[in-house]
Design an enzyme around this catalytic site. Structure first.
Site, mmCIF file in Angstrom:
data_model
loop_
_atom_site.group_PDB
_atom_site.id
_atom_site.type_symbol
_atom_site.label_atom_id
_atom_site.label_comp_id
_atom_site.label_asym_id
_atom_site.label_seq_id
_atom_site.Cartn_x
_atom_site.Cartn_y
_atom_site.Cartn_z
ATOM 1 N N GLY B 201 0.795 -1.228 0.000
ATOM 2 C CA GLY B 201 0.000 0.000 0.000
ATOM 3 C C GLY B 201 0.822 1.270 0.000
ATOM 4 O O GLY B 201 1.978 1.267 -0.423
ATOM 5 N N LEU B 227 -4.351 -5.445 -4.543
ATOM 6 C CA LEU B 227 -3.290 -4.444 -4.529
ATOM 7 C C LEU B 227 -1.941 -5.020 -4.069
ATOM 8 O O LEU B 227 -1.841 -5.625 -3.004
ATOM 9 C CB LEU B 227 -3.688 -3.292 -3.586
ATOM 10 N N ASP B 228 -0.902 -4.831 -4.875
ATOM 11 C CA ASP B 228 0.483 -5.224 -4.540
ATOM 12 C C ASP B 228 0.614 -6.712 -4.230
ATOM 13 O O ASP B 228 1.527 -7.122 -3.503
ATOM 14 C CB ASP B 228 1.001 -4.412 -3.337
ATOM 15 N N ALA B 229 -0.285 -7.512 -4.761
ATOM 16 C CA ALA B 229 -0.268 -8.944 -4.457
ATOM 17 C C ALA B 229 -0.051 -9.807 -5.690
ATOM 18 O O ALA B 229 -0.153 -11.026 -5.619
ATOM 19 C CB ALA B 229 -1.569 -9.339 -3.766
#
Lengths: 284, 284, 284, 284
Positions: B201, B227-229
């Site tokens: 994040g 998100l960001d995964a």
């Protein structure tokens, strides 16, 4: 189930991969690992292949014969086929430094290393208690100018009578003679306490300190006749600064030496190293 | 001479390697690179193969058809075959940070990247002068809550009209919508300024500072809906200490971000990345 | 508020730290940074100190005079006092490689570097467009065997007329003459594309490839008369393997060179480097 | 000659450095090391100072008293003064993993660690032979849900009766209770086998494998009540790839754990760590 590892190198030419994989498939082998490399400068092809065989009748020796006659001779290959059935036997040569010894024996005891250590040779008695505490036979073979030849003879007899496959110099502080090297070509692993080819020879940490480098290193390599010039297996580095004394470099270097030597031992025993033109191909 | 790169994954079973290498040999291809991997947990086989064809009559399309009919359908493979004849087209999305932009355009101009950059999209005008100085078309598409949908429509039209193959978010500070992601699955590369999965994040350097970590990182990954995964392509790290302020972390991080993003772009365009189960197999 | 940075070295003896910190306190300075080092082999004391002064009447020149008379002469110190009021001026020397140039100019434009670049000198015209796009004056001074002396004269005139503080050789492919070196002692920063002292001289990536090293490096250092033997400022390394061609080493090395050179520039301009006995003390 | 190490932190304000260095000079001490840090966010000043005293009459206790009365109370300092005369005593807590144990005991035996190990506590008997071979007393204190409180009581008695200064959890697989933590604040060092704050809790290598990270890590930290959330002392990382199984990550991680834990032990015993706001200041 049996597992074999095939290492090959030969002049590069078309269809080697297809031919070899076909051969293994014909013999009912299931290829579980394949890696290959072409040295475009030298035009040499390298290959490492692991294959599993489930048939009870599988014989590694028969496979070797067939491989030699059907394939290897045609392609003029240099090759080795290792069976997973046999653990390599390693002789440890040491002197007075104990850090690599503790590290290797700790790993050995933990089951991390796929090898046997029939004995340890040292030119000093200092580290015998460590060998004893790990219950590894320890042979004290002093080396002086006068006894060098005799000492080497004793070493050779021990190596041969125990069917030693390879030798690890864990900070052994004597020069290995050409005779011993020629009997164990690319089978003697040394750890040099510098980032080769910088600081060849004695007291590399002192030289590194004097030069004011910002990174120190350690190098594991096969021993050849030229000092510290053999094929490099692994290297490691660590940052240093002006705040570090020579003693600090030596202390930091010990951690590098331990890991870089252990890596070389693992790569060698897992048959992941090929040597050509004084360089290594590492299939890791 | 033509060169193709084949990427395959399928359920693991015996003889895939021999079958594929045979197929290529039959088509007069010379295999110059082969690498394979088996995910033993998932029982999935992965393979990357480069082959050269010297016959004038060789057609990549005909090869694709034959591969599909003879091999791929039988083994139920997911596969792609890329011809070296076509350079991938990359769209750059940026906002206000210029370091990744400078880095990528510098490499592009030097000929280090095997790709084309038809245009740059930004939601701000700040970096237009850089795009201009490198003579790359620059499209300003502002994004506000109200215009988000319209902006995305404009983006999609640009992407499609230029036959863009993949998108690089070079510190683009907007969330990519599921719609765009679904049109470019595993084809949108993001650079996240932390060592994922730590500090997902916003403001990861602030979080890293607060936690007092001794190493910071950057992560390039494919964008997925979470998100960001998404699947991680490359990661880099750098040592920090208590002496570093948040601003120092940000400055040090910029160098990580540049290199980790550039590595991802190179791996992607050289067809060295396969994605499975939200993870990457990197044949490097 | 004014801020000064004091760099000192002298023979080690008791009470230097207390004496210096006292002196600064007497002058109403608030010490915001202090670091010190003693080279025990040479018995030399090094110190770096930053101090803030809020009094309007503070004068860096008056401080310098008092420091010299009260302290420096007594302790037989080598010392420098820098005021934060003046940004150092850097001259960039380049030839045909653009990666370090792009990197430094990108950082410069982003405001990451605390310096001014009055001009760029090159012995070739190839990179002029880059200088132009960043709007930095570019002087083309070709160097041949016959014109070498004349070229150097032109360089010196430019350096002096622009009050250049230090020179950065961003892959400048000419030997710097002793005359120029003596005018800018420890003020000419070079980037060498190897892990010094390994691979001194030309074509280090070729030598690294030939030796089969597993790690390559880059080194930033001050230029002295002996080639590639000056005080090392920073070093960086990257892992390589048998799969990397010489071209791959060169490409990987570019990223090292950029960062290692930029680090040196930042350390130098932030007055964090002291030189003694051909080694650096880096107060970072 | 006696040597003391002073660690200080307090609210930042002008002239602390001059005042402290003056004080030491008045007491005839020669400062051989000084380092300081200001946390500008918290406005806290940190300092580490080593001083040598040659007068026979020097008393560390008298110095402590004078320091407290003259200085520490005025500046409202948190402070500690350690004499080099006393080696810190470390208790080792272990379970079944032996790699950190071998590593620490090897270093201990080699004289690399400036500490004493009065005993080892384990909740299992498996590693007793190793303790025996190094001739360190070994106490077997099993821990079950029912005996947890009793076990802790036994541990506390051993710790207190041996005047233990700090505890090292060398892969000790039990949660430390708040009671024990409160008795040894910032004096219990744990090694966590991940790059914190990623992968808190159990089985971090499994989580790292699942997430597909390209770098794994290990973290040494002081134990606080919140699991794996205490002040970080050191971190280390190693590259991994898709070719590594969970077992490979575990094996690679062992080398990280050993070094990162040993680093923490050395930093702690050399009085180089200060803790503030759940973060460490490391004066190395």
């Amino acid at each position: 189930m049996q597992k074999i590892t095939i290492l090959i190198h030969c002049k590069d030419r078309p269809n080697i991969i297809a031919t070899v994989t076909n051969f293994v498939a014909e013999k009912q082998g299931n290829i579980v690992y394949i890696d290959q490399h072409v040295d475009r400068e030298q035009n040499i092809f390298f290959m490492r292949l692991e294959s599993e065989f489930v048939h009870e009748t599988f014989s590694a020796d028969a496979f070797r014969d067939a491989f030699k006659n059907t394939l290897a001779d045609n392609f003029d290959m240099k090759w080795r086929i290792y069976s997973s059935a046999r653990k390599p036997k390693m002789a440890l040569f040491i002197s007075k430094y104990d850090h690599c010894l503790y590290d290797l024996l700790g790993r050995y005891n933990s089951g991390e290393l796929n090898l046997e250590i029939p004995f340890i040779i040292s030119n000093h008695l200092d580290l015998k208690p460590i060998a004893d505490s790990f219950k590894i036979p320890f042979f004290h073979i002093p080396v002086t100018k006068d006894t060098k030849e005799l000492a080497e003879q004793q070493q050779l007899e021990l190596l041969e009578s125990h069917n030693i496959d390879f030798i690890v110099l864990a900070r052994y502080m004597q020069i290995i003679s050409p005779k011993l090297i020629s009997k164990y070509p690319n089978k003697i692993i040394n750890i040099h306490h510098s980032f080769l080819p910088a600081f060849v020879g004695a007291k590399p940490y002192h030289s590194a300190f004097k030069r004011g480098v910002k990174i120190i290193g350690a190098t594991s390599h096969y021993v050849t006749e030229e000092l510290d010039a053999g094929p490099i297996i692994d290297q490691g580095v660590a940052r240093v600064s002006h705040t570090h004394s020579i003693e600090d470099l030596i202390a930091k270097g010990r951690d590098l030496e331990k890991i870089v030597l252990a890596n070389a031992v693992k790569l060698h025993t897992n048959r992941k190293v090929m040597v050509y033109n004084n360089k290594t191909v590492i299939f890791s």
